[in-house]
Design an enzyme around this catalytic site. Structure first.
Site, PDB file in Angstrom:
ATOM      1  N   SER A   1      37.735  40.866  39.068  1.00 55.76           N
ATOM      2  CA  SER A   1      38.867  40.206  38.495  1.00 55.76           C
ATOM      3  C   SER A   1      38.740  38.820  39.020  1.00 55.76           C
ATOM      4  O   SER A   1      39.203  38.470  40.203  1.00 55.76           O
ATOM      5  CB  SER A   1      39.863  41.085  38.692  1.00 55.76           C
ATOM      6  N   ARG A   2      38.230  37.749  38.447  1.00 51.89           N
ATOM      7  CA  ARG A   2      37.934  36.426  38.930  1.00 51.89           C
ATOM      8  C   ARG A   2      39.109  35.601  38.950  1.00 51.89           C
ATOM      9  O   ARG A   2      39.222  34.675  39.819  1.00 51.89           O
ATOM     10  CB  ARG A   2      36.807  35.779  38.167  1.00 51.89           C
ATOM     11  N   VAL A   3      40.328  36.016  38.321  1.00 49.69           N
ATOM     12  CA  VAL A   3      41.533  35.083  38.341  1.00 49.69           C
ATOM     13  C   VAL A   3      42.709  35.922  38.673  1.00 49.69           C
ATOM     14  O   VAL A   3      43.786  35.215  38.865  1.00 49.69           O
ATOM     15  CB  VAL A   3      41.632  34.398  36.971  1.00 49.69           C
TER      16      VAL A   3
ATOM     17  N   THR B   1      33.974  36.799  29.823  1.00 51.05           N
ATOM     18  CA  THR B   1      35.143  37.455  30.359  1.00 51.05           C
ATOM     19  C   THR B   1      35.489  36.857  31.684  1.00 51.05           C
ATOM     20  O   THR B   1      34.544  36.270  32.413  1.00 51.05           O
ATOM     21  CB  THR B   1      35.223  38.822  30.211  1.00 51.05           C
ATOM     22  N   ASP B   2      36.629  37.109  32.186  1.00 46.60           N
ATOM     23  CA  ASP B   2      36.854  36.643  33.601  1.00 46.60           C
ATOM     24  C   ASP B   2      36.793  37.705  34.626  1.00 46.60           C
ATOM     25  O   ASP B   2      37.349  37.778  35.700  1.00 46.60           O
ATOM     26  CB  ASP B   2      38.425  36.190  33.724  1.00 46.60           C
TER      27      ASP B   2
END
Ligand code: ATP
Ligand code: MG
Length: 502
Positions: A368-370, A342-343
């Site tokens: 939350s990477r994006v 997951t991102d």
């Protein structure tokens, strides 16, 4: 059935097939025989052309089975229903197609099983297109980077761990920490946001799913939501298929250029159903007795979350998978797998939950990477300092009992931190709109709650919302429209918040 019997049966079968009239409706159909039926798995003899994932149908019934193992002299298929009609010696027909689900716009507002059959007693669902359960995820050239927000309505997520349309964000935590609630609140916050939602219940009790259905209905969310239900009492194969069915339904709307939010509740139970299936199929068990390809089972599902570029319709599928941990152990096999696919992760902590900090999101380790690039400008500007202030607060919290010996700067940080925690508390079923989030965060970061007792902050926030709603319609409208902290909006906020809270 003994070998001789079977051979006799097969040869008589061959004979009768050879003499079949050309005009017969059976022309071109391929049949095999059920050699054995045990634990929901049928052994099929005589159908050499079967492929993995093919569907076969038991003759003279509507019962289908999914081909999961191919060996040189037999194929093994999982029966998709708990039924007493399946027996050794019956014929099965190869349908020469992979599993798919019939979808149309009419599916919105309905509860279906993983094969698309309605289970809410509201009648048939018209079929517009058959969508395959398994499909290769869209390639890089059809995708666009995530750039629009999913407004979850939960301040601690929208401000600190923003989720973008097309992102995969994991919700992870122990049992009874509010995982489902985070997902359901996000669904009800989608009202008027032009989003189709799909909630997939895997291996849950029927009563729990009924409660979810009622909750969504009461909050008007069934107008844009589909529920896929594979209850704990059903076949393991159906529980295994449920998230793929949810994904297939999402893809139907994706093809129409729509934005879709899909919740998989939860993938821990999904992994367990896959393990059960694999053991029935005698596949060798691996780590924690899960089959070796359980990672692939989840990655090929989550890879189908996507933000498409304009040339491909511009739609998106945002996936919120849920994982249940045991005693906060995120380093177990399935949690680490899904974390790596997951991102980003929203960690829910049982200690916070029991302290009354709900939603019990541990903002320190959630990421939350994006999504950051998808956050609205106004949220970015107002929430910019919140994460830092919270982090400083948690670092100092341990010293708070020596408050009298602390310097003024530290005391101020503690005061602010306590109030931020209070402002981020939200009851279940009460997601906030964008303007509400902005107003509350603006007030706390500009010190308007510093002089209030922490206990009263939750009520003060409610008062703030009611008073703004009755007296500042223009300001609310411009926040929702501009989604930016223009000078006018900033001045308007300052004036209104000061008047109400100071
Ligand atoms: P399970 O492991 O059983 O699936 P879960 O982690 O999905 O549980 P929920 O069912 O969402 O947890 O919530 C557990 C309980 O906590 C529910 O009774 C719910 O009403 C309550 N709860 C969850 N979030 C909040 C909240 N923000 N405020 C108040 N109560 C809450
Ligand atoms: Mg739950």
């Amino acid at each position: 059935m003994s070998k001789d019997n079977l051979n006799n049966l097969l040869s008589s079968l061959e004979k009768s097939l050879a003499t079949l009239d050309d005009s017969s409706s059976d022309k071109g159909k391929q049949y095999g025989v059920i050699e054995a039926y045990k634990d929901g798995v049928i052994t099929i003899k005589g159908l050499s052309g079967l492929k993995m994932g093919d569907v076969v149908q038991v003759q003279n019934t509507s019962i289908q089975a999914l081909v999961m193992n191919l060996e040189s002299d037999a194929s093994f298929a999982l029966v998709l229903e708990n039924s007493t009609e399946v027996k050794e010696g019956l014929m099965v027909e190869a349908l020469n197609r992979q599993l798919s689900i019939g979808v149309s716009d009419d599916i919105i507002g309905r509860v279906v099983d993983p094969l698309g059959n309605p289970t809410d007693g509201l009648g048939e669902i018209k079929e517009d297109k058959r969508m395959p359960h398994e499909k290769i995820a869209p390639g890089v050239m059809t995708r666009k980077s995530v750039h629009e927000p999913v407004q979850t309505g939960i301040s601690s997520i929208d401000a600190l761990i923003p989720v973008g349309r097309g992102q995969r964000e994991l919700i992870i935590g122990d049992r009874q920490t509010g995982k489902t609630t985070v997902a359901l609140d996000t669904i009800i916050a989608q009202k008027g946001q032009d989003m189709i939602c799909v909630y997939v219940a895997i291996g849950q009790r029927e009563s729990k799913v009924a409660r979810v259905h009622n909750f969504l209905k009461e909050n008007g969310a069934m107008d844009y939501t589909v529920i896929v239900n594979a209850p704990a009492s059903g076949a393991a194969a159906l529980q295994f298929l449920a998230p793929y069915a949810g994904c297939a339904i999402s893809e139907y709307f994706l093809e129409k250029g729509k934005d879709v939010l899909v919740v998989y509740d939860d993938l821990s139970k999904h992994a367990v159903s896959y393990r059960e299936m694999s053991l029935l199929l005698r596949r060798p068990p691996g780590r924690e007795a899960y089959p070796g390809d359980v990672f692939y089972v989840h990655s090929r599902l989550l890879e189908r979350a996507v933000k498409l570029n304009e040339a491909n319709g511009g739609g998106s599928i945002t996936a919120l998978p849920i994982i249940e941990t045991l005693a906060g152990d995120v380093s177990a096999y399935i949690p680490t797998n899904v974390i790596s696919i997951t991102d980003g992760q929203i960690f829910l902590d049982s200690k916070l939950f029991n302290k009354g900090i709900r939603p019990a999101i541990d903002v320190g380790i959630s990421v939350s990477r994006v999504g950051g690039s998808a956050q609205t400008k106004v949220m970015k500007k107002v929430a910019g300092t919140v994460k830092l202030e919270l982090a400083q607060y948690y670092e100092l919290e341990a010293f708070s009992q020596f408050a009298s010996e602390l310097d003024d700067a530290t005391k101020a940080q503690l005061t602010r931190g306590v109030r931020i925690v209070e402002v981020l508390k939200q009851k279940n079923g009460e997601p906030r709109t964008l303007w509400q989030q902005i107003a509350a965060l603006y007030a706390v970061t500009n010190g308007y709650f510093d002089a209030k007792e922490p206990k009263t902050v939750v009520d003060e926030v409610t008062t703030l919302f009611t008073k703004l709603e009755s007296g500042n319609k223009d300001l609310i409208e411009s926040i929702e429209k501009e989604k930016n902290l223009t000078d006018d909006i900033k001045a308007g906020l300052e004036k209104a918040v000061k008047k109400i809270l100071a």
